[in-house]
Structures are given as structure tokens and as C-alpha cells.
Design a protein around this motif. Structure first.
Motif, PDB file in Angstrom:
ATOM      1  N   ALA A 162       0.821  -1.218   0.000  1.00  0.00           N
ATOM      2  CA  ALA A 162       0.000   0.000   0.000  1.00  0.00           C
ATOM      3  C   ALA A 162       0.854   1.267   0.000  1.00  0.00           C
ATOM      4  CB  ALA A 162      -0.927  -0.006   1.213  1.00  0.00           C
ATOM      5  N   ALA A 163       1.964   1.237   0.736  1.00  0.00           N
ATOM      6  CA  ALA A 163       2.826   2.438   0.831  1.00  0.00           C
ATOM      7  C   ALA A 163       4.284   1.992   0.873  1.00  0.00           C
ATOM      8  CB  ALA A 163       2.473   3.244   2.071  1.00  0.00           C
ATOM      9  N   PRO A 164       4.853   1.632  -0.286  1.00  0.00           N
ATOM     10  CA  PRO A 164       6.216   1.076  -0.337  1.00  0.00           C
ATOM     11  C   PRO A 164       7.307   1.990   0.194  1.00  0.00           C
ATOM     12  CG  PRO A 164       5.431   1.674  -2.530  1.00  0.00           C
ATOM     13  CD  PRO A 164       4.255   1.750  -1.621  1.00  0.00           C
TER      14      PRO A 164
ATOM     15  N   TYR B 185       2.275  10.025  19.156  1.00  0.00           N
ATOM     16  CA  TYR B 185       1.142  10.782  18.617  1.00  0.00           C
ATOM     17  C   TYR B 185       1.186  10.822  17.080  1.00  0.00           C
ATOM     18  CZ  TYR B 185      -1.915  14.735  17.576  1.00  0.00           C
ATOM     19  OH  TYR B 185      -2.900  15.540  17.058  1.00  0.00           O
ATOM     20  N   ILE B 186       2.362  11.076  16.522  1.00  0.00           N
ATOM     21  CA  ILE B 186       2.508  11.128  15.065  1.00  0.00           C
ATOM     22  C   ILE B 186       2.286   9.749  14.454  1.00  0.00           C
ATOM     23  CG2 ILE B 186       4.091  11.592  13.157  1.00  0.00           C
ATOM     24  CD1 ILE B 186       3.110  14.090  14.583  1.00  0.00           C
ATOM     25  N   PHE B 187       2.863   8.713  15.062  1.00  0.00           N
ATOM     26  CA  PHE B 187       2.689   7.347  14.554  1.00  0.00           C
ATOM     27  C   PHE B 187       1.223   6.933  14.605  1.00  0.00           C
ATOM     28  CE2 PHE B 187       7.104   6.734  14.089  1.00  0.00           C
ATOM     29  CZ  PHE B 187       7.334   5.490  13.514  1.00  0.00           C
ATOM     30  N   ARG B 188       0.525   7.352  15.655  1.00  0.00           N
ATOM     31  CA  ARG B 188      -0.886   7.000  15.769  1.00  0.00           C
ATOM     32  C   ARG B 188      -1.695   7.633  14.640  1.00  0.00           C
ATOM     33  NH1 ARG B 188      -4.445   8.969  20.851  1.00  0.00           N
ATOM     34  NH2 ARG B 188      -4.203  10.921  19.688  1.00  0.00           N
ATOM     35  N   ASN B 189      -1.394   8.877  14.301  1.00  0.00           N
ATOM     36  CA  ASN B 189      -2.083   9.538  13.188  1.00  0.00           C
ATOM     37  C   ASN B 189      -1.747   8.868  11.856  1.00  0.00           C
ATOM     38  OD1 ASN B 189      -3.350  11.413  14.821  1.00  0.00           O
ATOM     39  ND2 ASN B 189      -1.734  12.931  14.623  1.00  0.00           N
ATOM     40  N   TRP B 190      -0.477   8.511  11.681  1.00  0.00           N
ATOM     41  CA  TRP B 190      -0.080   7.807  10.458  1.00  0.00           C
ATOM     42  C   TRP B 190      -0.752   6.444  10.378  1.00  0.00           C
ATOM     43  CZ3 TRP B 190       5.883   9.043  10.694  1.00  0.00           C
ATOM     44  CH2 TRP B 190       6.095  10.322  10.178  1.00  0.00           C
TER      45      TRP B 190
ATOM     46  N   THR C 219      -4.120   6.790   8.926  1.00  0.00           N
ATOM     47  CA  THR C 219      -4.020   7.034   7.487  1.00  0.00           C
ATOM     48  C   THR C 219      -3.684   5.757   6.730  1.00  0.00           C
ATOM     49  OG1 THR C 219      -3.221   9.282   7.934  1.00  0.00           O
ATOM     50  CG2 THR C 219      -2.856   8.422   5.718  1.00  0.00           C
ATOM     51  N   LEU C 220      -2.895   4.888   7.369  1.00  0.00           N
ATOM     52  CA  LEU C 220      -2.443   3.642   6.736  1.00  0.00           C
ATOM     53  C   LEU C 220      -3.351   2.466   7.080  1.00  0.00           C
ATOM     54  CD1 LEU C 220       1.371   4.126   7.376  1.00  0.00           C
ATOM     55  CD2 LEU C 220       0.226   4.222   5.152  1.00  0.00           C
ATOM     56  N   LEU C 221      -4.607   2.749   7.378  1.00  0.00           N
ATOM     57  CA  LEU C 221      -5.627   1.710   7.612  1.00  0.00           C
ATOM     58  C   LEU C 221      -5.255   0.767   8.760  1.00  0.00           C
ATOM     59  CD1 LEU C 221      -6.323   0.831   3.868  1.00  0.00           C
ATOM     60  CD2 LEU C 221      -7.525   2.482   5.315  1.00  0.00           C
ATOM     61  N   ASN C 222      -4.620   1.313   9.791  1.00  0.00           N
ATOM     62  CA  ASN C 222      -4.259   0.568  11.005  1.00  0.00           C
ATOM     63  C   ASN C 222      -3.245  -0.557  10.766  1.00  0.00           C
ATOM     64  OD1 ASN C 222      -5.995   2.061  12.765  1.00  0.00           O
ATOM     65  ND2 ASN C 222      -7.730   0.916  11.930  1.00  0.00           N
ATOM     66  N   LEU C 223      -2.501  -0.463   9.684  1.00  0.00           N
ATOM     67  CA  LEU C 223      -1.496  -1.482   9.387  1.00  0.00           C
ATOM     68  C   LEU C 223      -0.294  -1.399  10.330  1.00  0.00           C
ATOM     69  CD1 LEU C 223      -1.515  -1.358   5.469  1.00  0.00           C
ATOM     70  CD2 LEU C 223      -2.526  -3.109   6.945  1.00  0.00           C
ATOM     71  N   LEU C 224      -0.171  -0.273  11.029  1.00  0.00           N
ATOM     72  CA  LEU C 224       0.934  -0.088  11.971  1.00  0.00           C
ATOM     73  C   LEU C 224       0.546  -0.448  13.411  1.00  0.00           C
ATOM     74  CD1 LEU C 224       2.566   3.316  10.892  1.00  0.00           C
ATOM     75  CD2 LEU C 224       3.639   1.067  10.822  1.00  0.00           C
TER      76      LEU C 224
END
Length: 218
Positions: free
Chosen positions: A39-41, A99-104, A107-112
């Protein structure tokens, strides 16, 4: 032997542990990691660069400035009270990173999400370490390396499918062996007593494993 112990202490410095966790986590061949790379290489290097800047570069600069302004007497920060401002800054940087990782992640459909729980666990561990350090000196080195092992063990346990699980198990086994090496190094350098070293091991492993295993995050 002193030089070897010092090298081990530098390599396993708490500041670098989260970078090791990132590298090992994304080495795990899981469904979510595969989907993220599809999705985001280009996300991997963005995340890595941001993480390095926030939890390695900025803390190192802060430690340098504190040393220059005589807030701390040594880069090794041997005294308990001197560790308090360092831990405070670490918590601040980790809070912003989380906080930044949570926002990302949204955006990345909870893949993180799995790694997000690792960051949250690290933040909780730092807060607990700050509270303990206010009263008693505990080994930050052993807490960090044990936390890395506990967090990765929990990630492996909750992952639905890991194609290269054998590789990750071998890596974590090496980290478990490293626990003994780091503990010996800190004890040999007389940076900590036996109890301070063991307390760090138990706290780091238990907090990281519990939070990551149950995937707690806010």
C-alpha cells in the motif's frame, strides 16, 4: 574487559533500543507488513527516518546540551538524580513520536497497529522508570534490552501469521543471551548493584510483554 563492557553498554544504550525494535519488527514477514509495503512502499524509510530523528538524534542533542550546561556530569549519566531530566525529555520525545505514529496508523488503515502498541509500551516503561528513578536507581540498560525481548516475544505470539518465524525466534534467542551479557557488563562496570540490574530485567520484560501482548494503546 572494561573496554568490552563499555562497548556493550554503548551498543545496548536505551536510546538505540527502539531502533533495533523497528528493524526487527519490520523483518517479520507478517500479513500486515506485506500489506503495508504494498500500500505504501516508501513508508518504511519515512518511518525509520522520523523515528531515528525523534528518539535518537533529539535525545542525544539534549544530553549533549545538558552536559555542556552542567546539568549532567557525564555522558554515561551515572548519578540517579541526573537521570531524571534525561528520562523526562525521553518521555516527551516518545509522546510526540507516538502521537505522530498514531495519526499515520489511521491514514495507513491501522497497518501499523502492532508496532504502535510497542511504542506505547515503551512510553509506559519510561514513565515507570522515571517514577522509580525518583526514589531508587534502577538499570535502564537491562530494562531496555529486556523490554526489547519481551516486546518482540509478544509481537510474535499475537501475530496471526509469520512466514519467517524461525528467523525471528533465533534473533530473539540472541537477545535473550544478550540480557546476560548486558547485565554482566553493567555489574562489572559497577554502574549498578545486582538488585538494580535484576529489577531492570524483570520490569522491562514484564511491562513490554504485557502491553504488547494485549495490544494496549490509546
Amino acid at each position: 574487559m572494561t573496554k568490552i563492557a563499555n562497548v556493550i553498554s554503548i551498543i545496548t544504550h536505551p536510546i538505540f533500543i527502539v531502533i533495533y525494535s523497528f528493524l526487527i519488527y519490520f523483518e517479520m514477514d507478517t500479513f500486515l507488513n506485506k500489506m503495508l509495503m504494498i500500500a505504501a512502499p516508501n513508508t518504511y524509510w519515512l518511518l525509520f527516518s522520523f523515528l531515528t530523528m525523534m528518539v535518537v538524534l533529539f535525545p542525544l542533542i539534549s544530553i549533549y546540551l545538558m552536559y555542556k550546561n552542567k546539568v549532567i556530569t557525564s555522558y554515561s549519566i551515572p548519578y540517579r538524580k541526573e537521570r531524571l531530566p534525561v528520562l523526562f525529555f525521553m518521555i516527551t520525545y516518545y509522546s510526540m513520536t507516538y502521537y505522530i505514529f498514531r495519526n499515520w496508523n489511521e491514514t495507513l488503515l491501522n497497518l501499523l497497529s502492532p508496532y504502535l502498541s510497542f511504542l506505547f509500551a515503551t512510553l509506559i516503561l519510561l514513565i515507570i522508570l522515571l517514577l522509580i528513578t525518583a526514589l531508587w536507581k534502577i538499570s535502564l540498560h537491562t530494562a531496555s534490552i529486556a523490554g526489547l525481548s519481551g516486546g518482540l516475544m509478544a509481537e510474535l505470539a499475537v501475530a496471526s501469521e509469520v512466514s519467517n518465524s524461525t528467523v525471528i525466534v533465533v534473533i530473539n534467542s540472541m537477545i535473550l543471551l544478550l540480557l546476560g551479557v548486558v547485565s554482566f557488563a553493567r555489574f562489572y562496570l559497577k554502574a549498578h548493584t545486582f538488585m538494580q540490574t535484576i529489577a531492570g530485567l524483570v520490569l522491562g520484560f514484564s511491562v513490554m510483554f504485557t502491553v504488547v501482548y494485549f495490544q494496549w494503546k490509546i
